[in-house]
Design a protein around this motif. Structure first.
Motif, mmCIF file in Angstrom:
data_model
loop_
_atom_site.group_PDB
_atom_site.id
_atom_site.type_symbol
_atom_site.label_atom_id
_atom_site.label_comp_id
_atom_site.label_asym_id
_atom_site.label_seq_id
_atom_site.Cartn_x
_atom_site.Cartn_y
_atom_site.Cartn_z
ATOM 1 N N LEU A 50 0.842 5.456 5.235
ATOM 2 C CA LEU A 50 1.123 3.883 4.851
ATOM 3 C C LEU A 50 2.808 3.938 4.488
ATOM 4 C CD1 LEU A 50 -1.984 3.446 2.727
ATOM 5 C CD2 LEU A 50 -1.348 2.103 4.803
ATOM 6 N N LEU A 51 3.079 4.928 3.897
ATOM 7 C CA LEU A 51 4.757 4.718 3.355
ATOM 8 C C LEU A 51 5.379 4.695 4.453
ATOM 9 C CD1 LEU A 51 6.320 5.051 1.140
ATOM 10 C CD2 LEU A 51 6.511 7.507 1.357
ATOM 11 N N GLY B 271 8.223 -2.880 -3.048
ATOM 12 C CA GLY B 271 6.764 -2.642 -2.607
ATOM 13 C C GLY B 271 5.956 -3.035 -3.934
ATOM 14 N N LEU C 238 0.935 -1.026 0.063
ATOM 15 C CA LEU C 238 -0.033 -0.119 0.093
ATOM 16 C C LEU C 238 0.964 1.312 -0.089
ATOM 17 C CD1 LEU C 238 -2.758 -1.071 2.495
ATOM 18 C CD2 LEU C 238 -2.988 -0.869 -0.001
ATOM 19 N N GLY C 239 1.963 1.287 0.800
ATOM 20 C CA GLY C 239 2.681 2.179 0.812
ATOM 21 C C GLY C 239 3.504 2.467 -0.563
ATOM 22 N N ASN C 240 3.848 1.582 -1.245
ATOM 23 C CA ASN C 240 4.194 1.852 -2.563
ATOM 24 C C ASN C 240 3.113 2.311 -3.690
ATOM 25 O OD1 ASN C 240 6.482 1.276 -4.567
ATOM 26 N ND2 ASN C 240 5.270 -0.040 -5.393
ATOM 27 N N SER C 241 1.907 1.789 -3.416
ATOM 28 C CA SER C 241 0.759 2.444 -4.233
ATOM 29 C C SER C 241 0.533 3.993 -3.844
ATOM 30 C CB SER C 241 -0.532 1.791 -3.745
ATOM 31 O OG SER C 241 -0.510 0.342 -4.070
ATOM 32 N N TYR C 242 0.861 4.297 -2.569
ATOM 33 C CA TYR C 242 0.722 5.776 -2.508
ATOM 34 C C TYR C 242 1.652 6.406 -3.081
ATOM 35 C CZ TYR C 242 2.082 9.974 0.198
ATOM 36 O OH TYR C 242 2.340 11.084 0.552
ATOM 37 N N LEU C 243 2.748 5.986 -3.439
ATOM 38 C CA LEU C 243 3.916 6.727 -4.216
ATOM 39 C C LEU C 243 3.363 6.834 -5.536
ATOM 40 C CD1 LEU C 243 7.332 5.274 -2.970
ATOM 41 C CD2 LEU C 243 6.157 7.623 -2.361
ATOM 42 N N ARG D 226 18.906 5.307 -15.588
ATOM 43 C CA ARG D 226 17.707 5.748 -14.919
ATOM 44 C C ARG D 226 17.029 4.533 -14.641
ATOM 45 N NH1 ARG D 226 15.412 11.433 -17.112
ATOM 46 N NH2 ARG D 226 17.396 12.189 -16.729
ATOM 47 N N VAL E 268 11.893 13.468 -12.793
ATOM 48 C CA VAL E 268 13.108 13.560 -13.890
ATOM 49 C C VAL E 268 13.739 14.886 -13.143
ATOM 50 C CG1 VAL E 268 11.221 14.934 -14.744
ATOM 51 C CG2 VAL E 268 13.236 14.373 -16.021
ATOM 52 N N ALA F 246 -6.118 1.754 -3.228
ATOM 53 C CA ALA F 246 -4.746 1.403 -3.834
ATOM 54 C C ALA F 246 -4.927 0.965 -5.402
ATOM 55 C CB ALA F 246 -3.951 0.183 -2.999
ATOM 56 N N LEU G 98 8.716 13.721 5.932
ATOM 57 C CA LEU G 98 8.554 12.192 5.255
ATOM 58 C C LEU G 98 9.366 12.370 3.872
ATOM 59 C CD1 LEU G 98 7.419 9.350 5.486
ATOM 60 C CD2 LEU G 98 5.606 10.342 3.974
ATOM 61 N N ILE G 99 10.234 11.530 3.667
ATOM 62 C CA ILE G 99 10.925 11.271 2.379
ATOM 63 C C ILE G 99 9.967 10.580 1.237
ATOM 64 C CG2 ILE G 99 12.929 10.721 1.337
ATOM 65 C CD1 ILE G 99 13.498 12.903 3.418
ATOM 66 N N VAL G 100 9.852 11.256 0.553
ATOM 67 C CA VAL G 100 8.790 10.367 -0.714
ATOM 68 C C VAL G 100 9.936 10.379 -1.815
ATOM 69 C CG1 VAL G 100 6.578 11.282 0.230
ATOM 70 C CG2 VAL G 100 8.021 12.488 -1.612
ATOM 71 N N GLU H 74 1.182 13.060 -6.902
ATOM 72 C CA GLU H 74 1.397 13.820 -7.974
ATOM 73 C C GLU H 74 2.714 14.489 -7.829
ATOM 74 O OE1 GLU H 74 -1.539 16.748 -8.770
ATOM 75 O OE2 GLU H 74 -0.451 17.214 -10.708
ATOM 76 N N HIS I 276 4.539 15.622 7.299
ATOM 77 C CA HIS I 276 4.059 14.454 7.711
ATOM 78 C C HIS I 276 3.986 14.306 9.177
ATOM 79 C CE1 HIS I 276 1.722 10.867 7.894
ATOM 80 N NE2 HIS I 276 2.559 10.077 8.603
ATOM 81 N N VAL J 31 13.716 6.422 1.311
ATOM 82 C CA VAL J 31 12.064 6.757 0.893
ATOM 83 C C VAL J 31 11.320 5.963 2.286
ATOM 84 C CG1 VAL J 31 10.310 6.171 -0.492
ATOM 85 C CG2 VAL J 31 12.405 7.026 -1.601
ATOM 86 N N LEU K 67 -4.680 7.411 -0.766
ATOM 87 C CA LEU K 67 -3.980 6.863 0.147
ATOM 88 C C LEU K 67 -3.203 7.901 0.619
ATOM 89 C CD1 LEU K 67 -2.718 3.321 -1.445
ATOM 90 C CD2 LEU K 67 -4.736 3.992 -0.002
#
Lengths: 254, 254
Positions: free
Chosen positions: B69-70, B130, A72-77, B124, A88, B19, A112-114, A81, A107, A129, B65
């Motif tokens: 969660l992250l 995750g 789920l955390g990955n889905s958040y990423l 890259r 890039v 998600a 929180l490092i995204v 947006e 956060h 991350v 989300l």
DNA sequence: GGCGGTTGGTCGGCATTGTCGACCCTCATC
DNA sequence: GATGAGGGTCGACAATGCCGACCAACCGCC
């Protein structure tokens, strides 16, 4: 705000407890830590386990966080947006500066490092991350505190822990730091969080010109600084990157 | 198994829904998708938001989300013993092979990537920690299916979707693949998941000699394969790595 | 080997708690 | 300015989850 769902709040507390207490916890530990009856706690843990949010070591019966949280955390990423737009640009930032680049958002009481781009030289580095950084001592945190009123409140309510000998811990001193940050439009951290490590950061704005995050880079103080502090070319690179991401988010020209 | 907590199950369903559905969802969307009353759904969302598991876009009111969660997903990685032990070995694997290394565990109906070391050349690359991979077409998945009875059941219950023209989709054919995997002690994927990409993997065992995960590497078929399939030196490197991690977990010598 | 003191786990009665559906309010749209 | 769609609220009802007493298994200690 009308009442929240009790069982959900408790489940969240369980998850946070498991996330905090480094190692695995037993049923009784969890129950007593949260002041709940064992039966209640067991019901919550059983359901969380069924849903994959918690795993149980078969042999010892201890509980720990579950894999579903990672997914789920990955889905958040994926949905994030700001992160998507920044991918890039931060990549370019790391490449041109030769240092590790970070993207952080406010956060709770920290940053929180995204997103995290490794320093181009291929030393062994751990991905940060999902990790949290303090608001009051890092460049990312100072930028958020200076430009985002919510972050400003968060840092004012917490205490300014001394992480190194150079950490700013006085409330008035910190206020001056924020003023300086606002005045010049970027923040810095000269060995205030980790010894030997310096960082620079600048704010990112969304289409309504609201601060939504900060980008920056972090590196050994010997490489990042010169006699006058952070090297001017790195400050410029970070600010350019922040502007580029903001523009990408629709903030328009400056 | 005595009854689970209804509201928790529903909250988990909400999170999974958010998600899955790529973009943000409105309250009514969530309510109708799950067959719940709007009031009920709102209560769940409100609580999840309060706890940071869900965020609400202020302007549109849509939900997505949340950052917590992250953070929790990252905490999961911190506690994960298998991953901790594998860090250094997978690093070596990527370095010596020149390809990207992965560590995966069984989660639900697929392989969850819990560690990913980038290919040493600094192109890259996106981090896949995750992310989920299919059981039936990837090297990691085949290894888990072959050696872990639970994974075996999972893959037997699902269907073998054709991801490329070379994906094995017949149940009997797949059974032979698993037999082969068991017989030689490692699994491979020759353009069965992504065109032009091949992978190798081997099982990792814990101290009780139970399979707990798989390590492998993935790369362009031109680099990874020779006339006979996966290059022997890469197979050896992967198996050495798997053995090293297993030994580190206490599985003893082979 | 019996025995307290752990531990994780279960069960049933009680009332707290979450659920439901009607209702409101705001904002676009026509 | 009517209309509809969306998010959000409210209060009554009873289903729901909570509690605390109770098991069963395990460990270490006399």
């Amino acid at each position: 705000m009308p009442g929240s769902i009790q069982s959900l709040e408790r489940a969240a507390a369980v998850l946070r407890l498991l996330a905090g207490g480094e190692r695995r916890l037993g049923l009784s530990d969890v129950a007593s830590s949260l002041g709940l009856a064992k039966g209640t706690t067991h019901g919550i843990l059983r359901t969380l386990q069924q849903e994959g949010f918690v795993e149980q070591e078969p042999v010892s019966g201890k509980y720990q966080l579950g894999a579903e949280l990672l997914r789920l955390g990955n889905s958040y990423l994926d949905v994030h947006e700001l992160r998507a737009r920044a991918l890039v640009w931060t990549d370019d930032l790391a490449r041109s500066s030769g240092e590790a680049a970070y993207l952080g958002v406010l956060h709770q009481h920290g940053v929180l490092i995204v997103h995290h781009v490794f320093r181009p030289d291929d030393g062994r580095q751990v991905l940060e991350v999902g990790a949290m950084q303090p608001l009051h001592s890092t460049a990312l945190g100072k930028v958020l505190s200076a430009f985002d009123p919510v972050a400003r409140n968060e840092v004012a309510e917490g205490e300014l822990a001394a992480l190194t000998s150079r950490t700013v811990t006085g409330a008035d001193d910190f206020e001056s730091v924020l003023d300086l940050t606002r005045a010049r439009g970027w923040g810095s951290d000269l060995e205030e969080t980790w010894d030997g490590v310096a960082s620079v950061a600048a704010p990112v704005y969304d289409r309504r010109r609201m601060p939504v995050g900060a980008v920056g880079l972090t590196g050994a103080v010997e490489r990042v600084c010169d006699a006058d502090g952070i090297q001017a070319r790195l400050v410029a690179a970070v600010r350019d990157c922040a502007r580029a991401v903001s523009r990408d988010l629709g903030a328009g020209r400056f």
